[in-house]
Design a protein around this motif. Structure first.
Motif, PDB file in Angstrom:
ATOM      1  N   PHE A 258       0.829  -1.214   0.000  1.00 52.79           N
ATOM      2  CA  PHE A 258       0.000   0.000   0.000  1.00 52.79           C
ATOM      3  C   PHE A 258       0.862   1.262   0.000  1.00 52.79           C
ATOM      4  N   LEU A 259       1.986   1.207   0.725  1.00 52.19           N
ATOM      5  CA  LEU A 259       2.840   2.385   0.873  1.00 52.19           C
ATOM      6  C   LEU A 259       4.002   2.400  -0.102  1.00 52.19           C
ATOM      7  N   ASP A 260       4.135   1.341  -0.916  1.00 53.15           N
ATOM      8  CA  ASP A 260       5.263   1.219  -1.839  1.00 53.15           C
ATOM      9  C   ASP A 260       6.583   1.370  -1.080  1.00 53.15           C
ATOM     10  N   TYR A 261       6.664   0.656   0.039  1.00 50.35           N
ATOM     11  CA  TYR A 261       7.831   0.710   0.921  1.00 50.35           C
ATOM     12  C   TYR A 261       8.738  -0.471   0.593  1.00 50.35           C
ATOM     13  N   ASN A 262       9.986  -0.204   0.243  1.00 49.93           N
ATOM     14  CA  ASN A 262      10.863  -1.252  -0.275  1.00 49.93           C
ATOM     15  C   ASN A 262      11.833  -1.851   0.736  1.00 49.93           C
ATOM     16  N   GLU A 263      11.929  -1.249   1.924  1.00 46.99           N
ATOM     17  CA  GLU A 263      12.846  -1.776   2.933  1.00 46.99           C
ATOM     18  C   GLU A 263      12.188  -2.928   3.699  1.00 46.99           C
ATOM     19  N   SER A 264      13.002  -3.760   4.346  1.00 40.53           N
ATOM     20  CA  SER A 264      12.461  -4.828   5.199  1.00 40.53           C
ATOM     21  C   SER A 264      11.875  -4.218   6.465  1.00 40.53           C
ATOM     22  N   ILE A 265      10.804  -4.820   6.947  1.00 40.54           N
ATOM     23  CA  ILE A 265      10.216  -4.377   8.214  1.00 40.54           C
ATOM     24  C   ILE A 265      10.105  -5.572   9.147  1.00 40.54           C
ATOM     25  N   GLY A 266      10.162  -5.304  10.442  1.00 42.26           N
ATOM     26  CA  GLY A 266      10.124  -6.373  11.434  1.00 42.26           C
ATOM     27  C   GLY A 266       8.920  -6.267  12.355  1.00 42.26           C
ATOM     28  N   PHE A 267       8.527  -7.413  12.910  1.00 40.11           N
ATOM     29  CA  PHE A 267       7.391  -7.506  13.821  1.00 40.11           C
ATOM     30  C   PHE A 267       7.890  -7.919  15.193  1.00 40.11           C
ATOM     31  N   ILE A 268       7.560  -7.130  16.216  1.00 39.13           N
ATOM     32  CA  ILE A 268       7.964  -7.410  17.597  1.00 39.13           C
ATOM     33  C   ILE A 268       6.730  -7.705  18.438  1.00 39.13           C
ATOM     34  N   PHE A 269       6.811  -8.749  19.257  1.00 34.71           N
ATOM     35  CA  PHE A 269       5.738  -9.070  20.190  1.00 34.71           C
ATOM     36  C   PHE A 269       5.736  -8.026  21.313  1.00 34.71           C
ATOM     37  N   HIS A 270       4.547  -7.565  21.727  1.00 33.25           N
ATOM     38  CA  HIS A 270       4.465  -6.627  22.844  1.00 33.25           C
ATOM     39  C   HIS A 270       5.040  -7.245  24.122  1.00 33.25           C
ATOM     40  N   GLU A 271       4.825  -8.542  24.302  1.00 31.56           N
ATOM     41  CA  GLU A 271       5.338  -9.218  25.500  1.00 31.56           C
ATOM     42  C   GLU A 271       6.857  -9.116  25.567  1.00 31.56           C
ATOM     43  N   ASP A 272       7.520  -9.293  24.433  1.00 25.16           N
ATOM     44  CA  ASP A 272       8.981  -9.159  24.404  1.00 25.16           C
ATOM     45  C   ASP A 272       9.402  -7.724  24.669  1.00 25.16           C
ATOM     46  N   ALA A 273       8.662  -6.774  24.128  1.00 28.00           N
ATOM     47  CA  ALA A 273       8.980  -5.366  24.325  1.00 28.00           C
ATOM     48  C   ALA A 273       8.850  -4.985  25.799  1.00 28.00           C
ATOM     49  N   ARG A 274       7.850  -5.530  26.465  1.00 22.67           N
ATOM     50  CA  ARG A 274       7.665  -5.250  27.893  1.00 22.67           C
ATOM     51  C   ARG A 274       8.831  -5.781  28.709  1.00 22.67           C
ATOM     52  N   LYS A 275       9.274  -7.003  28.377  1.00 19.53           N
ATOM     53  CA  LYS A 275      10.324  -7.651  29.153  1.00 19.53           C
ATOM     54  C   LYS A 275      11.720  -7.136  28.829  1.00 19.53           C
ATOM     55  N   LEU A 276      11.968  -6.880  27.550  1.00 24.74           N
ATOM     56  CA  LEU A 276      13.327  -6.584  27.096  1.00 24.74           C
ATOM     57  C   LEU A 276      13.545  -5.138  26.673  1.00 24.74           C
ATOM     58  N   ASP A 277      12.473  -4.370  26.625  1.00 27.69           N
ATOM     59  CA  ASP A 277      12.545  -2.967  26.209  1.00 27.69           C
ATOM     60  C   ASP A 277      13.218  -2.881  24.838  1.00 27.69           C
ATOM     61  N   ARG A 278      14.333  -2.157  24.718  1.00 24.85           N
ATOM     62  CA  ARG A 278      14.979  -1.956  23.425  1.00 24.85           C
ATOM     63  C   ARG A 278      15.711  -3.204  22.924  1.00 24.85           C
ATOM     64  N   GLY A 279      15.804  -4.226  23.774  1.00 25.01           N
ATOM     65  CA  GLY A 279      16.497  -5.444  23.361  1.00 25.01           C
ATOM     66  C   GLY A 279      15.602  -6.467  22.678  1.00 25.01           C
ATOM     67  N   ALA A 280      14.334  -6.142  22.514  1.00 24.16           N
ATOM     68  CA  ALA A 280      13.397  -7.069  21.878  1.00 24.16           C
ATOM     69  C   ALA A 280      13.763  -7.297  20.406  1.00 24.16           C
ATOM     70  N   LYS A 281      13.695  -8.550  19.992  1.00 19.77           N
ATOM     71  CA  LYS A 281      14.064  -8.929  18.623  1.00 19.77           C
ATOM     72  C   LYS A 281      12.833  -9.122  17.743  1.00 19.77           C
ATOM     73  N   ASN A 282      13.016  -8.939  16.448  1.00 21.95           N
ATOM     74  CA  ASN A 282      11.938  -9.185  15.501  1.00 21.95           C
ATOM     75  C   ASN A 282      11.599 -10.670  15.471  1.00 21.95           C
ATOM     76  N   LYS A 283      10.310 -10.994  15.529  1.00 27.27           N
ATOM     77  CA  LYS A 283       9.881 -12.391  15.399  1.00 27.27           C
ATOM     78  C   LYS A 283       9.567 -12.734  13.940  1.00 27.27           C
ATOM     79  N   TYR A 284       9.077 -11.757  13.201  1.00 22.07           N
ATOM     80  CA  TYR A 284       8.775 -11.941  11.785  1.00 22.07           C
ATOM     81  C   TYR A 284       9.407 -10.789  11.008  1.00 22.07           C
ATOM     82  N   THR A 285       9.749 -11.070   9.756  1.00 25.28           N
ATOM     83  CA  THR A 285      10.302 -10.037   8.890  1.00 25.28           C
ATOM     84  C   THR A 285       9.738 -10.218   7.486  1.00 25.28           C
ATOM     85  N   VAL A 286       9.380  -9.118   6.850  1.00 26.38           N
ATOM     86  CA  VAL A 286       8.895  -9.191   5.466  1.00 26.38           C
ATOM     87  C   VAL A 286       9.588  -8.105   4.654  1.00 26.38           C
TER      88      VAL A 286
END
Length: 230
Positions: free
Chosen positions: A202-230
């Motif tokens: 929809f946005l014609d965005y060509n870079e990779s983007i990552g998906f982070i679980f909120h649970e990981d973000a709560r526990k690890l803050d900035r250390g949370a890793k992407n679980k999915y990437t497209v």
């Protein structure tokens, strides 16, 4: 697809002006016109006796706003957020959108959220608790168009798994801006990857983007890793 929604609905924009027919004075940087309880009338025209036909959306949506000055006064994250307005028609959306500063015009540290009505843009919200988010990064002052197209794709129900979407947020920072799309069922990988791929299209965005679980973000803050990437 998003472009078609934009072109067809811009014809219904009703600009909100004061009763004396003059535009409001420009708000201070980082502020939203009509905040803190003021409402926007999208059902009336500048000409007395005229009315604008309303086109209802499938869901009602609420804009939220968080200012850097308010954040500095609050101890708990999210406590300074305030809801601005809930809209349920195309006309209400455009009337509101045209009275809000674009991300490039907001003060650094500001956040704008647009979430389905009754869902708060917080990890603690029951609908968001088991979800996560996709995030796109932009250079300074370069997110305006993509923020609009993200909103149009959401409220226009363009996603195949739109029921899984909670809302979106744009974060304005000194060196960059980012837009995140929040979903409610992070464990459903097929739904999340579908949403991520469609969003990029929809946005014609060509870079990779990552998906982070909120649970990981709560526990690890900035250390949370992407679980999915497209």
């Amino acid at each position: 697809m998003v472009e078609e929604v934009l072109q067809s609905e811009e014809q219904d924009i009703t600009r909100v002006v004061p009763s004396d027919g003059e535009e409001d004075e420009q708000p201070e940087e980082g502020e939203i016109v009509g905040g803190d309880g003021d409402t926007f009338s999208s059902s009336s025209s500048s000409r007395p006796g005229t009315a604008v036909a309303q086109h209802p959306l499938e869901h009602s949506w609420t804009f939220w706003f968080d200012t850097p000055s308010a954040k500095a006064k609050q101890a708990a994250w999210g406590s300074s957020m305030r809801s601005i307005y809930t809209f349920s028609t195309v006309e209400e959306f455009w009337s509101l959108y045209n009275n809000i500063h674009r991300p490039s015009k907001l003060a650094y540290g500001a956040d704008i959220y647009c979430f389905k009505n009754k869902i708060e843009p917080k990890w603690e919200d029951p609908v968001c608790a088991n979800g996560g988010k996709w995030t796109m990064n932009f250079s300074k002052s370069k997110s305006d168009t993509c923020w609009l197209y993200t909103l149009l794709a959401m409220i226009g129900e363009q996603f195949d798994h739109g029921d899984d979407i909670c809302g979106a947020v744009v974060n304005v920072r000194a060196k960059a801006e980012k837009i995140s799309l929040w979903t409610k069922n992070a464990a459903n990988e097929s739904a999340q990857t579908s949403i991520g791929k469609q969003w990029k299209e929809f946005l014609d965005y060509n870079e990779s983007i990552g998906f982070i679980f909120h649970e990981d973000a709560r526990k690890l803050d900035r250390g949370a890793k992407n679980k999915y990437t497209v």
